[in-house]
Design a protein around this motif. Structure first.
Motif, PDB file in Angstrom:
ATOM      1  N   ILE A 151       0.830  -1.207   0.000  1.00 25.34           N
ATOM      2  CA  ILE A 151       0.000   0.000   0.000  1.00 25.34           C
ATOM      3  C   ILE A 151       0.863   1.255   0.000  1.00 25.34           C
ATOM      4  N   MET A 152       1.938   1.252   0.771  1.00 26.90           N
ATOM      5  CA  MET A 152       2.808   2.425   0.830  1.00 26.90           C
ATOM      6  C   MET A 152       3.438   2.724  -0.530  1.00 26.90           C
ATOM      7  N   ILE A 153       3.902   1.691  -1.223  1.00 23.77           N
ATOM      8  CA  ILE A 153       4.513   1.902  -2.537  1.00 23.77           C
ATOM      9  C   ILE A 153       3.489   2.464  -3.517  1.00 23.77           C
ATOM     10  N   ASN A 154       2.286   1.927  -3.513  1.00 23.89           N
ATOM     11  CA  ASN A 154       1.259   2.424  -4.430  1.00 23.89           C
ATOM     12  C   ASN A 154       0.817   3.836  -4.072  1.00 23.89           C
ATOM     13  N   ASN A 155       0.771   4.156  -2.779  1.00 23.50           N
ATOM     14  CA  ASN A 155       0.439   5.525  -2.382  1.00 23.50           C
ATOM     15  C   ASN A 155       1.507   6.508  -2.841  1.00 23.50           C
ATOM     16  N   PHE A 156       2.771   6.143  -2.679  1.00 22.29           N
ATOM     17  CA  PHE A 156       3.851   7.018  -3.112  1.00 22.29           C
ATOM     18  C   PHE A 156       3.886   7.153  -4.632  1.00 22.29           C
ATOM     19  N   MET A 157       3.651   6.062  -5.330  1.00 27.47           N
ATOM     20  CA  MET A 157       3.680   6.114  -6.789  1.00 27.47           C
ATOM     21  C   MET A 157       2.612   7.043  -7.344  1.00 27.47           C
ATOM     22  N   SER A 158       1.478   7.135  -6.660  1.00 24.31           N
ATOM     23  CA  SER A 158       0.393   7.987  -7.148  1.00 24.31           C
ATOM     24  C   SER A 158       0.715   9.465  -7.037  1.00 24.31           C
ATOM     25  N   LEU A 159       1.782   9.830  -6.313  1.00 28.57           N
ATOM     26  CA  LEU A 159       2.159  11.238  -6.179  1.00 28.57           C
ATOM     27  C   LEU A 159       2.994  11.729  -7.361  1.00 28.57           C
ATOM     28  N   PHE A 160       3.495  10.817  -8.178  1.00 28.11           N
ATOM     29  CA  PHE A 160       4.280  11.217  -9.341  1.00 28.11           C
ATOM     30  C   PHE A 160       3.352  11.590 -10.499  1.00 28.11           C
ATOM     31  N   PRO A 161       3.777  12.502 -11.354  1.00 30.20           N
ATOM     32  CA  PRO A 161       2.930  12.894 -12.498  1.00 30.20           C
ATOM     33  C   PRO A 161       2.673  11.720 -13.436  1.00 30.20           C
ATOM     34  N   TYR A 162       1.446  11.659 -13.933  1.00 32.77           N
ATOM     35  CA  TYR A 162       1.018  10.669 -14.921  1.00 32.77           C
ATOM     36  C   TYR A 162       1.059   9.238 -14.395  1.00 32.77           C
ATOM     37  N   ILE A 163       1.041   9.082 -13.075  1.00 35.66           N
ATOM     38  CA  ILE A 163       0.956   7.752 -12.465  1.00 35.66           C
ATOM     39  C   ILE A 163      -0.444   7.591 -11.897  1.00 35.66           C
ATOM     40  N   PHE A 164      -1.083   6.488 -12.214  1.00 38.44           N
ATOM     41  CA  PHE A 164      -2.470   6.248 -11.809  1.00 38.44           C
ATOM     42  C   PHE A 164      -2.552   5.965 -10.315  1.00 38.44           C
ATOM     43  N   ASN A 165      -3.542   6.543  -9.666  1.00 34.62           N
ATOM     44  CA  ASN A 165      -3.728   6.373  -8.225  1.00 34.62           C
ATOM     45  C   ASN A 165      -4.610   5.149  -7.974  1.00 34.62           C
ATOM     46  N   ASN A 166      -3.968   4.001  -7.751  1.00 37.41           N
ATOM     47  CA  ASN A 166      -4.718   2.751  -7.567  1.00 37.41           C
ATOM     48  C   ASN A 166      -5.455   2.699  -6.240  1.00 37.41           C
ATOM     49  N   THR A 167      -4.803   3.153  -5.180  1.00 38.21           N
ATOM     50  CA  THR A 167      -5.384   3.016  -3.841  1.00 38.21           C
ATOM     51  C   THR A 167      -6.504   4.011  -3.576  1.00 38.21           C
ATOM     52  N   ALA A 168      -6.864   4.820  -4.563  1.00 37.55           N
ATOM     53  CA  ALA A 168      -8.020   5.703  -4.422  1.00 37.55           C
ATOM     54  C   ALA A 168      -9.286   5.059  -4.961  1.00 37.55           C
ATOM     55  N   HIS A 169      -9.209   3.781  -5.300  1.00 35.51           N
ATOM     56  CA  HIS A 169     -10.353   3.083  -5.877  1.00 35.51           C
ATOM     57  C   HIS A 169     -10.876   2.032  -4.914  1.00 35.51           C
ATOM     58  N   ILE A 170     -12.195   1.984  -4.829  1.00 35.82           N
ATOM     59  CA  ILE A 170     -12.849   1.047  -3.925  1.00 35.82           C
ATOM     60  C   ILE A 170     -12.544  -0.401  -4.319  1.00 35.82           C
ATOM     61  N   SER A 171     -12.461  -0.666  -5.618  1.00 36.27           N
ATOM     62  CA  SER A 171     -12.240  -2.043  -6.074  1.00 36.27           C
ATOM     63  C   SER A 171     -10.917  -2.602  -5.567  1.00 36.27           C
ATOM     64  N   ILE A 172      -9.872  -1.776  -5.552  1.00 35.10           N
ATOM     65  CA  ILE A 172      -8.569  -2.236  -5.073  1.00 35.10           C
ATOM     66  C   ILE A 172      -8.573  -2.387  -3.556  1.00 35.10           C
ATOM     67  N   ASN A 173      -9.073  -1.390  -2.854  1.00 35.49           N
ATOM     68  CA  ASN A 173      -9.056  -1.426  -1.393  1.00 35.49           C
ATOM     69  C   ASN A 173      -9.967  -2.520  -0.833  1.00 35.49           C
ATOM     70  N   LEU A 174     -11.098  -2.746  -1.493  1.00 40.19           N
ATOM     71  CA  LEU A 174     -11.968  -3.834  -1.039  1.00 40.19           C
ATOM     72  C   LEU A 174     -11.338  -5.191  -1.320  1.00 40.19           C
ATOM     73  N   THR A 175     -10.583  -5.294  -2.411  1.00 38.23           N
ATOM     74  CA  THR A 175      -9.876  -6.531  -2.718  1.00 38.23           C
ATOM     75  C   THR A 175      -8.814  -6.833  -1.667  1.00 38.23           C
ATOM     76  N   LEU A 176      -8.256  -5.792  -1.045  1.00 39.31           N
ATOM     77  CA  LEU A 176      -7.279  -6.000   0.010  1.00 39.31           C
ATOM     78  C   LEU A 176      -7.925  -6.346   1.349  1.00 39.31           C
ATOM     79  N   SER A 177      -8.987  -5.639   1.696  1.00 39.10           N
ATOM     80  CA  SER A 177      -9.569  -5.769   3.036  1.00 39.10           C
ATOM     81  C   SER A 177     -10.520  -6.955   3.168  1.00 39.10           C
ATOM     82  N   LEU A 178     -11.351  -7.196   2.162  1.00 40.85           N
ATOM     83  CA  LEU A 178     -12.387  -8.232   2.299  1.00 40.85           C
ATOM     84  C   LEU A 178     -11.823  -9.645   2.416  1.00 40.85           C
TER      85      LEU A 178
END
Length: 223
Positions: free
Chosen positions: A80-107
């Motif tokens: 999660i930390m790597i994906n959060n940091f990657m989303s701060l770079f320009p033109y990098i997609f923010n994966n952890t801002a999506h319910i589908s990804i976060n629910l796939t981790l938590s459920l």
């Protein structure tokens, strides 16, 4: 041109395919092989981070037989930390801002813990439904309330991570859209404000990964 503010979180690309999800593993593909060789500074930093997390999670999960479970929680934190940091770079997609990804981790993790608890430690799970010292009259209500709070745990984990990642990126997007409309004299102030917010988002990226992993660890410690 964005149709709305949430267009920055649109997973589709120009090819009408969800290729943006590849950014979840892009960091592992671009790291040079020498970064994996021991010893080096990056490797030492990662080992130090894992060791500190292990000591902290070990306090929560005090059973010595659960070392492999702690490593799983550390892996979730790093992912999660790597994906959060990657989303701060320009033109990098923010994966952890999506319910589908976060629910796939938590459920799945929550379901794994519930299945293990109810199948292997049924009596222990029943005792958690009624807090100690509860009056007999309130026991049915407490069982209902504790059951509901237990069932919504994966949803709260998902919403917490999603909302925190969306909020910062939306604020950065709003300030960025103000740039062409501002007077030239106000541009340095805008750049300074965005720099401060970017530093804050960097801290939030690590904090939210830590909160997600520590809450899962706390839920597991109850079983």
């Amino acid at each position: 041109m964005m149709t709305n503010l949430f267009s920055v979180f649109d997973p589709t690309t120009s090819m009408n395919l969800s290729m943006n999800w590849i950014s979840m593993i892009i960091l592992l593909t671009i790291i040079p092989m020498k970064m994996w060789i021991i010893p080096n500074n990056m490797n030492f930093m990662m080992i130090k981070l894992i060791y500190n997390l292990y000591k902290e999670y070990k306090i929560i999960i005090y059973n010595k037989t659960n070392n492999h479970i702690i490593l799983m929680f550390i892996s979730i934190f790093i992912f999660i930390m790597i994906n959060n940091f990657m989303s701060l770079f320009p033109y990098i997609f923010n994966n952890t801002a999506h319910i589908s990804i976060n629910l796939t981790l938590s459920l799945p993790i929550w379901m794994m813990m519930m299945m293990f608890g109810w199948l292997m430690k049924t009596n222990h799970m029943f005792t958690h439904l009624v807090p100690q010292g509860t009056p007999n009259l309130l026991i049915p209500f407490m069982v209902f309330i504790e059951s509901i709070s237990n069932m919504i745990r994966p949803i709260t984990l998902m919403i917490r991570l999603t909302a925190n990642m969306i909020a910062g990126h939306l604020l950065l997007t709003l300030l960025g859209n103000m740039g062409p409309k501002l007077n030239f004299l106000f541009l340095p102030m805008l750049i300074f404000t965005r720099t401060i917010l970017l530093m804050l988002e960097s801290a939030v990226s690590m904090i939210q990964a830590y909160v997600f992993a520590i809450l899962i660890t706390l839920y597991f410690s109850e079983i």
